[in-house]
Motif scaffolding. Structure first.
Motif, mmCIF file in Angstrom:
data_model
loop_
_atom_site.group_PDB
_atom_site.id
_atom_site.type_symbol
_atom_site.label_atom_id
_atom_site.label_comp_id
_atom_site.label_asym_id
_atom_site.label_seq_id
_atom_site.Cartn_x
_atom_site.Cartn_y
_atom_site.Cartn_z
ATOM 1 N N GLN A 1 -6.233 12.702 7.341
ATOM 2 C CA GLN A 1 -5.482 12.124 8.462
ATOM 3 C C GLN A 1 -4.621 10.931 8.046
ATOM 4 O OE1 GLN A 1 -5.216 12.982 11.653
ATOM 5 N NE2 GLN A 1 -6.874 14.420 11.998
ATOM 6 N N LYS A 2 -4.944 10.313 6.926
ATOM 7 C CA LYS A 2 -4.230 9.129 6.425
ATOM 8 C C LYS A 2 -3.998 8.043 7.489
ATOM 9 C CE LYS A 2 -2.604 10.700 2.169
ATOM 10 N NZ LYS A 2 -3.889 11.329 1.808
ATOM 11 N N LYS B 1 -9.928 7.308 -2.516
ATOM 12 C CA LYS B 1 -8.822 8.257 -2.391
ATOM 13 C C LYS B 1 -7.630 7.698 -1.626
ATOM 14 C CE LYS B 1 -11.665 12.400 -2.628
ATOM 15 N NZ LYS B 1 -13.054 11.880 -2.621
ATOM 16 N N PHE B 2 -7.883 6.737 -0.761
ATOM 17 C CA PHE B 2 -6.838 6.234 0.124
ATOM 18 C C PHE B 2 -7.060 4.742 0.384
ATOM 19 C CE2 PHE B 2 -5.074 6.170 4.629
ATOM 20 C CZ PHE B 2 -3.757 6.118 4.213
ATOM 21 N N PRO B 3 -6.812 3.925 -0.648
ATOM 22 C CA PRO B 3 -7.158 2.491 -0.577
ATOM 23 C C PRO B 3 -6.404 1.686 0.486
ATOM 24 C CG PRO B 3 -6.020 3.008 -2.639
ATOM 25 C CD PRO B 3 -6.290 4.307 -1.953
ATOM 26 N N GLU B 4 -5.308 2.205 1.011
ATOM 27 C CA GLU B 4 -4.540 1.461 2.026
ATOM 28 C C GLU B 4 -5.257 1.379 3.366
ATOM 29 O OE1 GLU B 4 -1.833 4.655 0.599
ATOM 30 O OE2 GLU B 4 -3.617 3.791 -0.319
ATOM 31 N N LEU C 1 -7.602 -5.412 16.335
ATOM 32 C CA LEU C 1 -7.176 -4.217 15.613
ATOM 33 C C LEU C 1 -5.673 -4.232 15.409
ATOM 34 C CD1 LEU C 1 -9.332 -1.478 17.358
ATOM 35 C CD2 LEU C 1 -9.695 -2.464 15.101
ATOM 36 N N ASN C 2 -4.968 -4.728 16.392
ATOM 37 C CA ASN C 2 -3.524 -4.780 16.294
ATOM 38 C C ASN C 2 -3.052 -5.740 15.219
ATOM 39 O OD1 ASN C 2 -1.008 -3.836 17.205
ATOM 40 N ND2 ASN C 2 -0.715 -5.723 18.352
ATOM 41 N N SER C 3 -3.864 -6.772 14.964
ATOM 42 C CA SER C 3 -3.466 -7.773 13.972
ATOM 43 C C SER C 3 -3.808 -7.342 12.537
ATOM 44 C CB SER C 3 -4.138 -9.105 14.283
ATOM 45 O OG SER C 3 -5.521 -8.990 13.975
ATOM 46 N N MET C 4 -4.536 -6.229 12.390
ATOM 47 C CA MET C 4 -4.933 -5.799 11.040
ATOM 48 C C MET C 4 -3.847 -5.028 10.337
ATOM 49 S SD MET C 4 -8.919 -4.821 11.481
ATOM 50 C CE MET C 4 -9.183 -4.481 9.747
#
Length: 132
Positions: A50-51, A81-84, A129-132
């Protein structure tokens, strides 16, 4: 317009998972997707495909797959696999005070990006969550 933050939600309780989904979608800032809470490798695999920008999970020690160990396994697997992808854990400190220390140290070790107590308000959670 600004691209919506994609957030994967994997929580054990379906009603709770749907309410988080609708709450986030309503803000107009998120594109939430629900990942069924299952075996850590299945959750991680689904998350990687889903990235998402964020992965939101709850920690419920009653079941093996939602315990802290399993949730950290998901996080570690996704991170490889998806560090971002940033991750957030939610748990009920009143019900499971014994997890507090382990969750704090996972945060200190930078294994998790953020954690919230289940008593957090919808507004505070959305803002964070929005600030992350």
């Amino acid at each position: 317009g600004k691209e919506l933050k994609k957030i994967a939600i994997s929580v054990r309780n379906r009603i709770f998972s749907e309410s988080v989904f609708f709450m986030l979608r309503q803000t107009g800032k998120f594109n939430p997707v629900i990942i069924p809470s299952a075996d850590p490798y299945m959750v991680a695999g689904e998350c990687v495909s889903q990235k998402p920008d964020l992965l939101f999970m709850d920690v419920v020690p009653e079941t093996h797959e939602t315990g802290l160990g399993a949730r950290l396994k998901v996080i570690d697997t996704v991170h490889e696999k998806f560090p971002e992808c940033r991750n957030i854990l939610l748990w009920d400190e009143t019900a499971y005070p014994e997890l507090t220390e382990a969750i704090m140290s996972a945060r200190t070790e930078h294994r998790i990006d953020a954690f919230f107590n289940a008593s957090v308000t919808a507004k505070a959670l959305t803002a964070a969550l929005n600030s992350m």
